[in-house]
Design an enzyme around this catalytic site. Structure first.
Site, PDB file in Angstrom:
ATOM      1  N   ASP A 107       0.848  -1.195   0.000  1.00 44.24           N
ATOM      2  CA  ASP A 107       0.000   0.000   0.000  1.00 44.24           C
ATOM      3  C   ASP A 107       0.879   1.239   0.000  1.00 44.24           C
ATOM      4  OD1 ASP A 107      -0.701   0.237   3.590  1.00 44.24           O
ATOM      5  OD2 ASP A 107       0.946  -0.761   2.521  1.00 44.24           O
ATOM      6  N   GLY A 159      -2.239   1.842  11.795  1.00 38.19           N
ATOM      7  CA  GLY A 159      -2.012   2.985  12.662  1.00 38.19           C
ATOM      8  C   GLY A 159      -2.852   3.197  13.890  1.00 38.19           C
ATOM      9  N   ASP A 198      -1.385  -6.625  15.726  1.00 42.48           N
ATOM     10  CA  ASP A 198       0.023  -6.968  15.839  1.00 42.48           C
ATOM     11  C   ASP A 198       0.750  -5.788  16.470  1.00 42.48           C
ATOM     12  OD1 ASP A 198       1.802  -5.340  13.640  1.00 42.48           O
ATOM     13  OD2 ASP A 198      -0.291  -5.560  13.050  1.00 42.48           O
ATOM     14  N   GLN A 252      -7.001   2.587   3.131  1.00 41.62           N
ATOM     15  CA  GLN A 252      -6.281   3.836   3.368  1.00 41.62           C
ATOM     16  C   GLN A 252      -7.264   4.988   3.442  1.00 41.62           C
ATOM     17  OE1 GLN A 252      -3.204   4.206   4.087  1.00 41.62           O
ATOM     18  NE2 GLN A 252      -2.585   2.093   3.753  1.00 41.62           N
ATOM     19  N   HIS A 271       6.683 -13.497  29.523  1.00 33.26           N
ATOM     20  CA  HIS A 271       5.577 -12.922  30.283  1.00 33.26           C
ATOM     21  C   HIS A 271       4.774 -11.936  29.449  1.00 33.26           C
ATOM     22  CE1 HIS A 271       3.102 -10.962  33.262  1.00 33.26           C
ATOM     23  NE2 HIS A 271       3.547  -9.808  32.771  1.00 33.26           N
TER      24      HIS A 271
END
Lengths: 367, 370
Positions: free
Chosen positions: A159, A229, A243, A202, A312
C-alpha cells in the site's frame, strides 16, 4: 490490524472467518479464522517476530503460550536471508520451524519508516539497502513475489503508506494508488489457494476518503482487510487481529506488562519484591520467578532476564485477548472494557480522550 | 556426603558421590561436571529451555562474584539462593570466582579476598564471606582462599608459600565460624589445596579447566569434577561443539564422521581470534563457526544424530541467519546444543571408564585437538 471478511460483508470472497459471537452494544465480535496452518480464535494478538524469530524465545515456548499466529517482516526477511533461501528451506514456516500460522506485511511500511532514502512513485517504492547500498524497487508485484516465497498464511498488499499526520492531496493520491496497487497484487499473486491476500484500507483521517477506499476495495476478491495505525480500543470498533512489537520490544528494556500498565523491573524499588510480576498470570515466568530475582538478573549480563520478560509479556497480551474474547462470547464485553480501563487508569477522567470518545461512539461509556 | 569409587584405572576415578544435599538423598556421577551459571541462571536459558536439555548435571555452579552484590536481598529473603533463583531442586556449589572472567591480581590481603562483579570489586573478609554464605545456603561452597598463584606465570616460592599460609588461615577462620552457626553447618566447605597432599577419600574438584582434552588429562591425574564454562565460551563466539566422543560408533558412522572431520580440519587453516564479552578466546577445533558463509545454505543440523532441541528442530542455515542478524535466539539455541553435547561427552567418559575404553576415547579426542 485487520478484519476478516464474513458472510455478511462479502458474497464472493473466500470465507476464512466464522463468527461465534457479537456484542450487542458495540461492534465487537468473537470468531474463528480458518487458515492453512490451523484455526485461530479472534480477537487475536499477533506477536511480531521480525527476522524469523520471536526474539529470545523458541517456537516451542511460543506454542506453549498458546500463540497460533505471528508476524514476520517482509522488508527484513527480503534482505536477510532473502526469499530464495527461505524458499529452499520450505518457506518461512520451514525456515524458523513454526507449525502454526504466519502473517507477513508487504515490506512497504518499514521501508518508508526505516529507510531515509526511499521514494514512492506509481511503480512502487524505490529505496537503498542499508546493508549493501544497492538500490531496489519494491513494486506490488515484487512484494507479492517475496511473500509467495515466504509462504505465509496471510499476506498483505503493498500500500502507499502515508502518516496519519499528513493532510492535503497526498492522502487522496495514496488512497487511490493503494487501490491500483491492490489490483496489481491480486494479479501477481501465484498462490491464492494457499495464501490469503488482505487489502489495506487507506484514507488517513478523512472519513470520506476511507469510505471511498472501502467501497472500492470491497469490490475486489479478497478474504480480509487491514487498517493501519490505530490500537487497543479497536476490538470495540470491530477489529479482529492486532500486531505489535510493544511486548517484545519493551521486554528488552526490562519492562513487564501488568494490568495497571508496566513495571520497570530494573528499578531499585523491585530489589526486594519477592512476589511474581503478576499474581494472576499463569505464564512460566510468573509461576517460577520473583520480581526481585528478575531485577537481579536484569542487572547482570545474562540474556535470560530478557527472555523471562518476553515470555511474560507475550503471555500477558495473549491472555488479555483471550479474556476479551470470552467477555464477548459471554455478552459482557462493555463491562470488561470498563474494568480494564479502570485498572489501567484508575479515574475515568485519566483515560485518554481519543479512547473515551471512540468507545462512546459504539455505545460504551466509561466511569 | 560419601565418595564411593567403583573403579580406579591408571589414576582415573569412576564412581558416585552419595548422600548429597540438604536431605542427603542426591547422587552425582564422577567424573562429572557442574552446570555453569551466571547470576544463578544458566546463560541464555529459562527454566523451560534448560529443561529441554538432556543430561543436565545434578549440581549447578554459582559464582560468588555474581551473587555477592545481592547479599542484602538474599539475607532478607532468608530462604536461600536455590529458591531465589528458581532452582530449589538443584544441588548448588558456590565458587569464589567466575572461571570465565579473569580477575585482576593484587587484591588478596591477609584479611580479605576480592571478587569482581558487574558492579565492581567486592572485598570480603572472612566474616563477610561467611555471612554471605549463610544467606546463600549452598550445598557446597569454595572456601575463601588466595588463588592468585595459579594465574601467574613466574611465581616465586615465597609467593606460593604466602598463598598456602593465607589460604589455610582463611580456612581455619571459616571453619570456626561454621561451628558457631547451625545454618552454615548444612553446607560443606570445599577447601582449595595449593600444592598440598591429596588424600584418596577426598573429592577433587578443579577450577578453570573445561576444554575436552584438558578434562581428560585431569581425569588421568585423579580429578573428579569440572566446571562447564567451555560450552558457554563456545556459544559466545557463535560456535557449536561438533567434536566426536563416540569412541565406538558403527562402521557407517565412522566413515561419515571421518569425512566430516577431514573437511573441518581442511578449513581450519587459521585459528581466528574472536573478541566477545569476557571471552578473548580462540576458536578450537572442537567446534564450527556458524557465522561462516558456507553455513548460509546448510540445511543440516549442527551435529547429525544429536538429540538436542536445536538439532531436532533447526538447521545450520537458520543459526547462521540468527547470528548474522544479531538475534538473541542464536545464543539460546547454541547454548542448548553446546551444553547437551558437553554433558554427552562426560557420559561417554564414564562409559569408557566402565568398559576400559578410555584410551580409545583419549585418542579420538586428541585426533580432534588442534
Amino acid at each position: 490490524m485487520a478484519g476478516a471478511a464474513t458472510q455478511a460483508s462479502l458474497e464472493s470472497a473466500p470465507r476464512i472467518m466464522r463468527l461465534v459471537a457479537e456484542c450487542s452494544r458495540s461492534r465487537a465480535r468473537a470468531g474463528e479464522l480458518w487458515l492453512p496452518h490451523g484455526t485461530v480464535a479472534t480477537p487475536v494478538f499477533m506477536p511480531v517476530g521480525t527476522q524469523a524469530t520471536m526474539k529470545g524465545i523458541t517456537t516451542e515456548q511460543l506454542d506453549a503460550l498458546g500463540c497460533r499466529i505471528c508476524l514476520g517482516n517482509t522488508y527484513h526477511l527480503g534482505l536477510r536471508p532473502g526469499p530464495e533461501l527461505i524458499q529452499k528451506a520450505n518457506g518461512l514456516h520451514g525456515f524458523m520451524n513454526w507449525p502454526h500460522n504466519l502473517l507477513t506485511d508487504s515490506g512497504g511500511f518499514q521501508m518508508v519508516s526505516l529507510v531515509s532514502l526511499s521514494e514512492v512513485t506509481e511503480e512502487g517504492v524505490r529505496f537503498r539497502s542499508p546493508y549493501d547500498g544497492n538500490e531496489t524497487l519494491l513494486s506490488p508485484e515484487k512484494s507479492v513475489q517475496i511473500q509467495n516465497a515466504l509462504g505465509s498464511d496471510i499476506i498483505m498488499q503493498l500500500d502507499d503508506v502515508v502518516s496519519s499526520t499528513v493532510t492535503g492531496p497526498r492522502v487522496e493520491e495514496a488512497m487511490y494508488r493503494s487501490i491500483r496497487w491492490l489490483d496489481r497484487c491480486i494479479a501477481a499473486h501465484q498462490r491464492p489457494d494457499k495464501q490469503n491476500l488482505f487489502a489495506i484500507i487507506q484514507g488517513g483521517l478523512d472519513a470520506d476518503l476511507r469510505a471511498t477506499c472501502l467501497e472500492e476495495m470491497t469490490k475486489r476478491d479478497v478474504p480480509g482487510f487491514a487498517i493501519g495505525g490505530l490500537s487497543g480500543v479497536c476490538v470495540a470498533l470491530g477489529c479482529d487481529m492486532f500486531d505489535c512489537v510493544f511486548p517484545t520490544r519493551t521486554a528488552r528494556f526490562g519492562s513487564a506488562l501488568v494490568p495497571t500498565g508496566n513495571l520497570q523491573l530494573r528499578k531499585k524499588v523491585f530489589e526486594k519484591d519477592f512476589g511474581p510480576i503478576d499474581p494472576e498470570c499463569t505464564c512460566p515466568t510468573c509461576q517460577k520467578h520473583s520480581r526481585a530475582f528478575l531485577h537481579a538478573l536484569l542487572h547482570s549480563d545474562n540474556t535470560a532476564a530478557l527472555h523471562h520478560l518476553t515470555v511474560h509479556n507475550i503471555a500477558y497480551q495473549l491472555q488479555l485477548m483471550s479474556a476479551v474474547r470470552t467477555s464477548i462470547v459471554e455478552k459482557r464485553f462493555p463491562d470488561f472494557v470498563r474494568d480494564f480501563m479502570g485498572a489501567m487508569y484508575g479515574d475515568p477522567t485519566l483515560c485518554p480522550t481519543w479512547a473515551t470518545d471512540a468507545l462512546a461512539s459504539v455505545g460504551i461509556t466509561l466511569g | 556426603m560419601k565418595l564411593s569409587l567403583t573403579k580406579v584405572v591408571n589414576g582415573c576415578r569412576l564412581g558416585k558421590i552419595k548422600n548429597l544435599g540438604k536431605t542427603g538423598d542426591h547422587t552425582m556421577d564422577i567424573p562429572g561436571c557442574l552446570l555453569y551459571t551466571k547470576t544463578g541462571s544458566a546463560p541464555h536459558l529459562t527454566h523451560h529451555t534448560l529443561h529441554n536439555i538432556h543430561g543436565v548435571p545434578a549440581m549447578a555452579q554459582l559464582t560468588l562474584s555474581s551473587l555477592a552484590e545481592h547479599h542484602e536481598v538474599l539475607t532478607e529473603y532468608k530462604e536461600g539462593v536455590g529458591k531465589f533463583i528458581g532452582m530449589p531442586e538443584s544441588l548448588l556449589y558456590c565458587s569464589l570466582h567466575d572461571p570465565v572472567s579473569p580477575c585482576p591480581a593484587g587484591y588478596v590481603t591477609n584479611k580479605s579476598v576480592s571478587v569482581w562483579s558487574v558492579a565492581g570489586r567486592v572485598e570480603m573478609t572472612v566474616s563477610k564471606f561467611m555471612a554471605i554464605q549463610k544467606a546463600l545456603q549452598p550445598d557446597w561452597f569454595q572456601c575463601l582462599s588466595d588463588g592468585e598463584v595459579s594465574c601467574k606465570e613466574a611465581t616465586s616460592i615465597k609467593r606460593v608459600r604466602k598463598s598456602v599460609d593465607r589460604s589455610l588461615l582463611f580456612l581455619d577462620n571459616c571453619l570456626r565460624l561454621q561451628e558457631e552457626s547451625e545454618v552454615l553447618q548444612k553446607s560443606v566447605i570445599i577447601g582449595v589445596i595449593e600444592g598440598g597432599d591429596v588424600m584418596e577419600e577426598r573429592l577433587r574438584l578443579i577450577s578453570g579447566v573445561s576444554r575436552p582434552d584438558e578434562v581428560l588429562e585431569c581425569i588421568e591425574r585423579g580429578v573428579d569434577l569440572f566446571e562447564s564454562f567451555f560450552p558457554y565460551q563456545v556459544t559466545e563466539r557463535g560456535c557449536a561443539l561438533t567434536f566426536s566422543f563416540d569412541y565406538q560408533p558403527n562402521p557407517e558412522e565412522t566413515l561419515l564422521q571421518q569425512n566430516g572431520t577431514q573437511e573441518e580440519i581442511k578449513c581450519m587453516d587459521q585459528i581466528k581470534k574472536i573478541e566477545t564479552t569476557g571471552c578473548n578466546q580462540e576458536i578450537t577445533s572442537f567446534e564450527i563457526n556458524l557465522k561462516e558463509k558456507k553455513y548460509q545454505e546448510d540445511f543440516n543440523p549442527l551435529v547429525r544424530g544429536c538429540s538436542c532441541y536445536c538439532c531436532k528442530n533447526h538447521t545450520r542455515a537458520y543459526i547462521h541467519h540468527l547470528l548474522v542478524t544479531n538475534e538473541l535466539l542464536a545464543g539460546v539455541l547454541l547454548m542448548m546444543h553446546n551444553f547437551e553435547h558437553y554433558f554427552g561427552f562426560f557420559h561417554y567418559i564414564r562409559e569408557a571408564l566402565k568398559s576400559d575404553k578410555l584410551a580409545q576415547l583419549k585418542e579420538l579426542i586428541h585426533r580432534q585437538a588442534s
